[in-house]
Each structure stands twice: as structure tokens, then as C-alpha cells.
Design a protein around this motif. Structure first.
Motif, PDB file in Angstrom:
ATOM      1  N   ASP A 325     -57.213  36.790 -36.144  1.00 28.61           N
ATOM      2  CA  ASP A 325     -56.565  38.107 -36.090  1.00 28.61           C
ATOM      3  C   ASP A 325     -55.189  38.081 -36.747  1.00 28.61           C
ATOM      4  O   ASP A 325     -54.574  39.120 -36.950  1.00 28.61           O
ATOM      5  CB  ASP A 325     -56.418  38.569 -34.636  1.00 28.61           C
ATOM      6  N   ASP A 326     -54.693  36.890 -37.033  1.00 29.17           N
ATOM      7  CA  ASP A 326     -53.406  36.813 -37.724  1.00 29.17           C
ATOM      8  C   ASP A 326     -53.532  37.456 -39.106  1.00 29.17           C
ATOM      9  O   ASP A 326     -54.618  37.509 -39.681  1.00 29.17           O
ATOM     10  CB  ASP A 326     -52.988  35.348 -37.919  1.00 29.17           C
ATOM     11  N   VAL A 327     -52.413  37.924 -39.609  1.00 30.94           N
ATOM     12  CA  VAL A 327     -52.407  38.501 -40.950  1.00 30.94           C
ATOM     13  C   VAL A 327     -51.723  37.518 -41.889  1.00 30.94           C
ATOM     14  O   VAL A 327     -51.036  36.595 -41.434  1.00 30.94           O
ATOM     15  CB  VAL A 327     -51.671  39.860 -40.969  1.00 30.94           C
ATOM     16  N   ALA A 328     -51.915  37.713 -43.188  1.00 29.59           N
ATOM     17  CA  ALA A 328     -51.272  36.831 -44.165  1.00 29.59           C
ATOM     18  C   ALA A 328     -50.749  37.648 -45.345  1.00 29.59           C
ATOM     19  O   ALA A 328     -51.371  38.638 -45.756  1.00 29.59           O
ATOM     20  CB  ALA A 328     -52.254  35.770 -44.649  1.00 29.59           C
ATOM     21  N   VAL A 329     -49.599  37.204 -45.834  1.00 33.26           N
ATOM     22  CA  VAL A 329     -48.947  37.850 -46.979  1.00 33.26           C
ATOM     23  C   VAL A 329     -48.575  36.746 -47.958  1.00 33.26           C
ATOM     24  O   VAL A 329     -48.125  35.684 -47.533  1.00 33.26           O
ATOM     25  CB  VAL A 329     -47.653  38.577 -46.515  1.00 33.26           C
ATOM     26  N   THR A 330     -48.781  36.982 -49.241  1.00 37.46           N
ATOM     27  CA  THR A 330     -48.269  36.018 -50.224  1.00 37.46           C
ATOM     28  C   THR A 330     -47.476  36.730 -51.298  1.00 37.46           C
ATOM     29  O   THR A 330     -47.825  37.841 -51.723  1.00 37.46           O
ATOM     30  CB  THR A 330     -49.375  35.151 -50.858  1.00 37.46           C
ATOM     31  N   GLU A 356     -39.889  25.321 -43.893  1.00 38.26           N
ATOM     32  CA  GLU A 356     -39.520  25.193 -42.475  1.00 38.26           C
ATOM     33  C   GLU A 356     -39.512  26.533 -41.764  1.00 38.26           C
ATOM     34  O   GLU A 356     -39.484  26.594 -40.538  1.00 38.26           O
ATOM     35  CB  GLU A 356     -38.159  24.509 -42.342  1.00 38.26           C
ATOM     36  N   VAL A 357     -39.567  27.635 -42.507  1.00 43.83           N
ATOM     37  CA  VAL A 357     -39.668  28.957 -41.864  1.00 43.83           C
ATOM     38  C   VAL A 357     -41.026  29.002 -41.161  1.00 43.83           C
ATOM     39  O   VAL A 357     -42.042  28.641 -41.756  1.00 43.83           O
ATOM     40  CB  VAL A 357     -39.555  30.094 -42.910  1.00 43.83           C
ATOM     41  N   PRO A 358     -41.075  29.404 -39.878  1.00 44.15           N
ATOM     42  CA  PRO A 358     -42.349  29.382 -39.156  1.00 44.15           C
ATOM     43  C   PRO A 358     -43.429  30.180 -39.888  1.00 44.15           C
ATOM     44  O   PRO A 358     -43.168  31.253 -40.426  1.00 44.15           O
ATOM     45  CB  PRO A 358     -42.013  30.052 -37.816  1.00 44.15           C
ATOM     46  N   GLY A 359     -44.640  29.621 -39.928  1.00 40.43           N
ATOM     47  CA  GLY A 359     -45.779  30.332 -40.523  1.00 40.43           C
ATOM     48  C   GLY A 359     -45.811  30.299 -42.035  1.00 40.43           C
ATOM     49  O   GLY A 359     -46.696  30.897 -42.648  1.00 40.43           O
ATOM     50  N   VAL A 360     -44.857  29.601 -42.666  1.00 37.31           N
ATOM     51  CA  VAL A 360     -44.778  29.630 -44.138  1.00 37.31           C
ATOM     52  C   VAL A 360     -45.311  28.340 -44.746  1.00 37.31           C
ATOM     53  O   VAL A 360     -45.033  27.251 -44.251  1.00 37.31           O
ATOM     54  CB  VAL A 360     -43.312  29.846 -44.601  1.00 37.31           C
ATOM     55  N   HIS A 361     -46.111  28.476 -45.791  1.00 41.77           N
ATOM     56  CA  HIS A 361     -46.382  27.323 -46.638  1.00 41.77           C
ATOM     57  C   HIS A 361     -46.398  27.781 -48.094  1.00 41.77           C
ATOM     58  O   HIS A 361     -46.540  28.975 -48.381  1.00 41.77           O
ATOM     59  CB  HIS A 361     -47.662  26.587 -46.233  1.00 41.77           C
ATOM     60  N   ILE A 362     -46.249  26.817 -48.976  1.00 42.21           N
ATOM     61  CA  ILE A 362     -46.135  27.160 -50.394  1.00 42.21           C
ATOM     62  C   ILE A 362     -47.311  26.561 -51.144  1.00 42.21           C
ATOM     63  O   ILE A 362     -47.578  25.366 -51.046  1.00 42.21           O
ATOM     64  CB  ILE A 362     -44.803  26.639 -50.962  1.00 42.21           C
ATOM     65  N   ALA A 363     -48.022  27.421 -51.849  1.00 40.36           N
ATOM     66  CA  ALA A 363     -49.086  26.950 -52.732  1.00 40.36           C
ATOM     67  C   ALA A 363     -48.482  26.853 -54.132  1.00 40.36           C
ATOM     68  O   ALA A 363     -47.922  27.836 -54.644  1.00 40.36           O
ATOM     69  CB  ALA A 363     -50.269  27.905 -52.705  1.00 40.36           C
ATOM     70  N   ALA A 386     -47.154  33.468 -46.034  1.00 40.77           N
ATOM     71  CA  ALA A 386     -46.715  33.519 -44.632  1.00 40.77           C
ATOM     72  C   ALA A 386     -47.787  34.173 -43.794  1.00 40.77           C
ATOM     73  O   ALA A 386     -48.358  35.194 -44.185  1.00 40.77           O
ATOM     74  CB  ALA A 386     -45.415  34.299 -44.504  1.00 40.77           C
ATOM     75  N   THR A 387     -48.062  33.581 -42.640  1.00 41.19           N
ATOM     76  CA  THR A 387     -48.956  34.220 -41.686  1.00 41.19           C
ATOM     77  C   THR A 387     -48.112  34.694 -40.507  1.00 41.19           C
ATOM     78  O   THR A 387     -46.970  34.259 -40.326  1.00 41.19           O
ATOM     79  CB  THR A 387     -50.031  33.241 -41.180  1.00 41.19           C
ATOM     80  N   GLY A 388     -48.691  35.590 -39.708  1.00 44.24           N
ATOM     81  CA  GLY A 388     -47.969  36.102 -38.549  1.00 44.24           C
ATOM     82  C   GLY A 388     -48.891  36.974 -37.732  1.00 44.24           C
ATOM     83  O   GLY A 388     -50.036  37.225 -38.136  1.00 44.24           O
ATOM     84  N   THR A 389     -48.358  37.448 -36.600  1.00 39.95           N
ATOM     85  CA  THR A 389     -49.199  38.296 -35.761  1.00 39.95           C
ATOM     86  C   THR A 389     -49.139  39.755 -36.210  1.00 39.95           C
ATOM     87  O   THR A 389     -49.925  40.579 -35.766  1.00 39.95           O
ATOM     88  CB  THR A 389     -48.768  38.203 -34.279  1.00 39.95           C
ATOM     89  N   SER A 390     -48.175  40.072 -37.077  1.00 40.21           N
ATOM     90  CA  SER A 390     -48.096  41.436 -37.621  1.00 40.21           C
ATOM     91  C   SER A 390     -47.620  41.329 -39.060  1.00 40.21           C
ATOM     92  O   SER A 390     -47.044  40.307 -39.467  1.00 40.21           O
ATOM     93  CB  SER A 390     -47.081  42.270 -36.828  1.00 40.21           C
ATOM     94  N   GLN A 393     -43.890  40.767 -39.244  1.00 40.73           N
ATOM     95  CA  GLN A 393     -43.486  39.378 -39.054  1.00 40.73           C
ATOM     96  C   GLN A 393     -43.798  38.525 -40.293  1.00 40.73           C
ATOM     97  O   GLN A 393     -42.959  37.747 -40.765  1.00 40.73           O
ATOM     98  CB  GLN A 393     -44.199  38.801 -37.825  1.00 40.73           C
ATOM     99  N   ALA A 394     -45.011  38.671 -40.822  1.00 42.72           N
ATOM    100  CA  ALA A 394     -45.412  37.841 -41.968  1.00 42.72           C
ATOM    101  C   ALA A 394     -44.534  38.129 -43.186  1.00 42.72           C
ATOM    102  O   ALA A 394     -44.117  37.215 -43.903  1.00 42.72           O
ATOM    103  CB  ALA A 394     -46.884  38.072 -42.297  1.00 42.72           C
ATOM    104  N   ARG A 395     -44.228  39.412 -43.401  1.00 42.24           N
ATOM    105  CA  ARG A 395     -43.390  39.785 -44.535  1.00 42.24           C
ATOM    106  C   ARG A 395     -41.969  39.232 -44.395  1.00 42.24           C
ATOM    107  O   ARG A 395     -41.397  38.705 -45.344  1.00 42.24           O
ATOM    108  CB  ARG A 395     -43.292  41.318 -44.570  1.00 42.24           C
ATOM    109  N   THR A 396     -41.417  39.379 -43.190  1.00 36.88           N
ATOM    110  CA  THR A 396     -40.062  38.881 -42.960  1.00 36.88           C
ATOM    111  C   THR A 396     -40.016  37.385 -43.228  1.00 36.88           C
ATOM    112  O   THR A 396     -39.100  36.868 -43.883  1.00 36.88           O
ATOM    113  CB  THR A 396     -39.639  39.167 -41.500  1.00 36.88           C
ATOM    114  N   ARG A 397     -41.038  36.682 -42.744  1.00 32.35           N
ATOM    115  CA  ARG A 397     -41.083  35.228 -42.944  1.00 32.35           C
ATOM    116  C   ARG A 397     -41.178  34.880 -44.431  1.00 32.35           C
ATOM    117  O   ARG A 397     -40.483  33.991 -44.912  1.00 32.35           O
ATOM    118  CB  ARG A 397     -42.306  34.657 -42.218  1.00 32.35           C
ATOM    119  N   ALA A 398     -42.047  35.577 -45.134  1.00 35.11           N
ATOM    120  CA  ALA A 398     -42.250  35.264 -46.552  1.00 35.11           C
ATOM    121  C   ALA A 398     -40.976  35.505 -47.356  1.00 35.11           C
ATOM    122  O   ALA A 398     -40.584  34.683 -48.192  1.00 35.11           O
ATOM    123  CB  ALA A 398     -43.406  36.100 -47.111  1.00 35.11           C
ATOM    124  N   TYR A 399     -40.314  36.635 -47.091  1.00 31.14           N
ATOM    125  CA  TYR A 399     -39.114  36.937 -47.877  1.00 31.14           C
ATOM    126  C   TYR A 399     -37.934  36.052 -47.477  1.00 31.14           C
ATOM    127  O   TYR A 399     -37.088  35.717 -48.310  1.00 31.14           O
ATOM    128  CB  TYR A 399     -38.782  38.436 -47.794  1.00 31.14           C
TER     129      TYR A 399
END
Ligand code: AMP
Ligand code: GLY
Length: 423
Positions: A325-330, A356-363, A386-390, A393-399
């Protein structure tokens, strides 16, 4: 399982990351890979487009599954060569891959299989092109018929620009002029063993370079998955996916099987949801980039099981792939002057901090190590995922992660997934 992954982009890095996340029992090798992939698995310097080189390597190293990432090895017949030696391979043969490699072949298959798509006519001369442009009217859609690395399509209100584009690509072969289709775009992937198809989760790609869908078409500047608005439009995501299976994916796969060229691999359906219904704008014969970077992190089912079952023809025994159910943004980090003439060879920094930002990895897409430093080596350099529960959240993490990455002159869009953020 001993797996060889062919390719060198962020898509292949995402495939390898998903395979490694399943179990630590896989023995994975990539050819040719990139600097990021080389941090995760061994890379070998064989030519991924050379059927003989790939087949010999696979035989010599007891490879149990070959996963073909990009389109070039497919069109070069690498899957045919592997299949001829009974090595399981995820990727269609040369003829079925023409679904991507030749837009006129794809249109012919769609016509014969009764798959909904835009009207299109092929032009071999400039005079023919102008006549078809005038018959269809503005906005104009002009496509190079063969592989053009994402640069072959022009959608424009300008007749002069359409004629110029047709003229340029006519020098390389014929062009296809298409009816303009209006509506949101969806990328939906199916794993296919030639007869059975299993859907992955829908994603949306941002093809234009700049915010607000302005600027030139690119290979893709960002993506998100799933697509919450599909449920509003179709009642549920499943209702949408089922309609695509029935009206598009199955008829296409059946048509290719009936012609003796079964499609074994990833059927990428590029769709536009028009007021008149779902229409295919393009097929690809491989995982999409950057959509794969947001689809695979959400996949709960083991990817290797799906890819192997497709390769050996036992997909009908597999359950439908399950997604979190998590969402993902790249968000794609591209070089200065991408897509025209990307400036390459520039140092990259801040990647460890960003991860190190939670939910973030780099391809990694186009990275290499030069004189001991990580540098850019192509147009699309990294996919920050970035993944997140919303989506908020995922967008904030990615940016947040993107802000930590340094690459002189780099470009990225700031509006990826903004429209699906709910307050
Ligand atoms: P393609 O390489 O065929 O996917 O085309 C690249 C992009 O051009 C698509 O993602 C669409 O945004 C746009 N496009 C392609 N064909 C059409 C069409 N018939 N009508 C409107 N937009 C199109
Ligand atoms: N994201 C578009 C493609 O992979 O062709």
C-alpha cells in the motif's frame, strides 16, 4: 538462482535492487552495468547487444535466467539466440520486439487484434506527410517509425514544426502521422509468457523536460505509482487493469502467438485515457524507465519467480503479483543540456547523505568512476526514489534527498506527483 541482467540504466539498477531484496541467495551479475550497479553486484564487460557474446557467457557461467533490460538487445536478437540454446530468458525475440521497434508493425498488430488506438497513416515522402498532416489537422503528432531513443515523437500545434520533424525523420526511414489523443497517460506493465499475462501496478511517467509539462519530450523525468485517480474514474484500480487486460494486453499477446512470434517478456502498454475510452499510444517490449523505479519497490511478490515463470511458460500457475500500500515517487536528475547535448563527465556528490533520508534510495543511470571519482556519463544520471505512506511524505523525502545531491548544471522537475498530493 544465477541471474544475468543486461543493461546499464536506472531501470536495470531497480531490477537488480528488487532481485536482491527478495533473498540473499541469488547470484546476480550485470552486463555492462554502471557505477551504481557495480556497488551491488559484479559487472562483466560483455557486449549486451551481441547475441553470441551473451549466449557464450551464459553457457560458460551456468546462468539460469537472463533478464534483458533495454530494447537494443531485443531488437538485435539476443533473446532468440538464448532461447535457441534453451537458456531461460525474460525478453521477447526480435520479431515480437518489433512491437516497440517498428511503430507501423505495432499499428498492424493492433488493427488485426482489434486493440483500441489512435488512427495513423504512414508517410514515405514529404508530400505524403504534408497531405496526412492536413487531413488530421492540429495538434499534429509525428513519429519516427523505428527506434529513436524517445526523440522520435513530436506533438505540436505548429504545422511548420510538424513538417520539419517529418523531414528530419524521413531521412532515416518512414514516419507515422497520428491522430492527437487527449487525456491522462498511464503506463501499465504486463509480465507475459506468450499466452498468460499478469499485470503490475499502474504508474505515470512525466515525459516532458520541464515543470508544467513544458519543453521537449525526454526518456522520462519522473514517475509515481500507484495512480489514486484511477479508482475515481473506473471504480477501482482493478476495474481499470481488468479492462486493459481484456481489450489490450490479451488480444495483443494472442495475436503475436497466432503469428508464431509469442511475446515472452514485459509488455509495456503506454495508454491515454480519452473521453472515448482507453487508447494505446505505444507499446514497448521491456520495462519502462523511470516507471520501473516506482513499480518494483512496491512489488511484494518475488520478482525472480515471475520473470522465470514467464521465461519457461508457466505463468498461469502463478498468483497475480501483490503490491504494498506504500506509494513511490521518483525524480530523475539529468545533465545540463539534456536531452539535446548533455554535458557529461562532471563529478557527483552527496549521494550517501541523500540515501540517509528515510525511504530513499538512488538508482544510478549514467554514472561511472573516473580517476577514483563518481562522475556523470550521460543524459539521465540518477533516479532518486522515495517510498512513503502518502504521496506528501514520499515527495517530501525525494525532494529533500535531491537537495543533497550535487552535479553542476543538473536539471530536475519540481512538480513530480504534485497533483496526487492530498492535504
Ligand atoms: P511515444 O514515444 O509514442 O510514447 O510518444 C511520446 C509521448 O508523446 C507520449 O507519452 C505522449 O505524451 C505523446 N504522444 C504520443 N502519441 C500521441 C498522440 N497520438 N496524441 C497525443 N499525444 C501523443
Ligand atoms: N518511460 C518511457 C519508456 O520507458 O519508454
Amino acid at each position: 538462482m544465477k541471474i544475468l541482467v543486461l543493461g546499464s540504466g536506472a531501470r536495470e539498477h531497480a531490477i537488480i535492487t528488487a532481485l536482491l531484496a527478495e533473498t540473499d541467495a541469488h547470484d546476480i551479475v550485470a552486463a555492462p552495468g554502471n557505477a551504481g550497479i557495480a556497488q551491488s553486484v559484479p559487472v562483466v564487460a560483455i557486449d549486451a547487444n551481441d547475441p553470441e557474446a551473451v549466449t557464450s557467457y551464459s553457457e560458460d557461467n551456468d546462468i539460469e535466467l537472463v533478464v534483458i533490460g533495454p530494447e537494443a538487445p531485443l531488437v538485435a536478437g539476443v533473446a532468440d539466440a538464448l532461447r535457441a540454446r534453451a537458456i531461460p530468458v525474460f525478453g521477447p525475440g526480435k520479431q515480437a520486439a518489433a512491437l516497440e521497434g517498428s511503430k507501423s508493425f505495432a499499428k498492424r498488430i493492433m488493427t488485426d487484434a482489434d486493440v483500441p488506438t489512435g488512427r495513423a497513416d504512414r508517410a514515405a515522402t514529404l508530400a505524403e506527410a504534408e497531405a496526412i498532416l492536413d487531413a488530421f489537422g492540429s495538434p499534429y503528432v509525428v513519429k519516427a517509425d523505428g527506434l529513436a531513443a524517445g526523440k522520435g515523437v513530436l506533438v505540436t500545434p505548429s504545422r511548420d514544426a510538424a513538417v520539419e520533424h517529418a523531414k528530419h525523420w524521413l531521412a532515416h526511414g518512414s514516419v507515422l502521422i497520428e491522430e492527437f489523443l487527449d487525456g491522462p497517460e498511464v503506463s501499465l506493465f504486463f509480465v507475459s509468457d506468450g499466452h498468460t499475462v499478469l499485470p503490475l501496478s499502474p504508474a505515470q511517467d512525466y515525459k516532458r523536460l520541464a515543470d508544467g509539462d513544458l519543453g521537449p519530450n525526454t526518456g522520462g523525468m519522473g514517475a509515481y505509482s500507484p495512480l489514486p485517480w484511477l479508482s475515481e474514474q473506473f471504480g477501482s484500480e482493478k476495474a481499470f487493469v481488468d479492462e486493459v487486460i481484456e481489450t489490450i494486453a490479451l488480444p495483443t499477446v494472442r495475436q503475436l502467438a497466432a503469428e508464431g512470434t509469442p511475446f515472452i517478456g514485459l509488455l509495456y502498454c503506454g495508454l491515454i485515457l480519452t473521453d472515448a475510452g482507453i487508447r494505446v499510444i505505444e507499446f514497448n517490449a521491456r520495462f519502462g524507465d523511470p516507471e520501473t523505479q516506482v513499480v518494483l519497490p512496491r512489488l511484494v511478490s518475488p520478482l525472480s519467480t515471475l520473470l522465470l515463470a514467464a521465461s519457461v511458460g508457466t505463468l498461469s500457475e502463478q498468483p497475480a503479483p501483490a503490491f504494498s500500500d506504500d506509494v513511490a515517487v521518483t525524480i530523475v536528475v539529468a545533465s545540463e543540456n539534456y536531452p539535446e547535448t548533455p554535458v557529461i563527465g562532471r563529478p557527483l556528490g552527496g549521494l550517501e547523505e541523500a540515501e540517509e533520508v528515510p525511504g530513499v534510495h538512488i538508482a544510478h543511470a549514467a554514472t561511472q568512476v573516473s580517476d577514483g571519482r563518481l562522475v556523470s556519463s550521460g543524459g539521465r544520471v540518477l533516479s532518486v526514489v522515495a517510498t512513503g505512506t502518502s504521496f506528501a511524505q514520499a515527495r517530501t523525502r525525494a525532494y529533500e534527498a535531491i537537495e543533497m545531491i550535487t552535479l553542476e548544471g543538473s536539471q530536475h522537475r519540481t512538480d513530480i506527483a504534485a497533483k496526487v498530493v492530498t492535504s
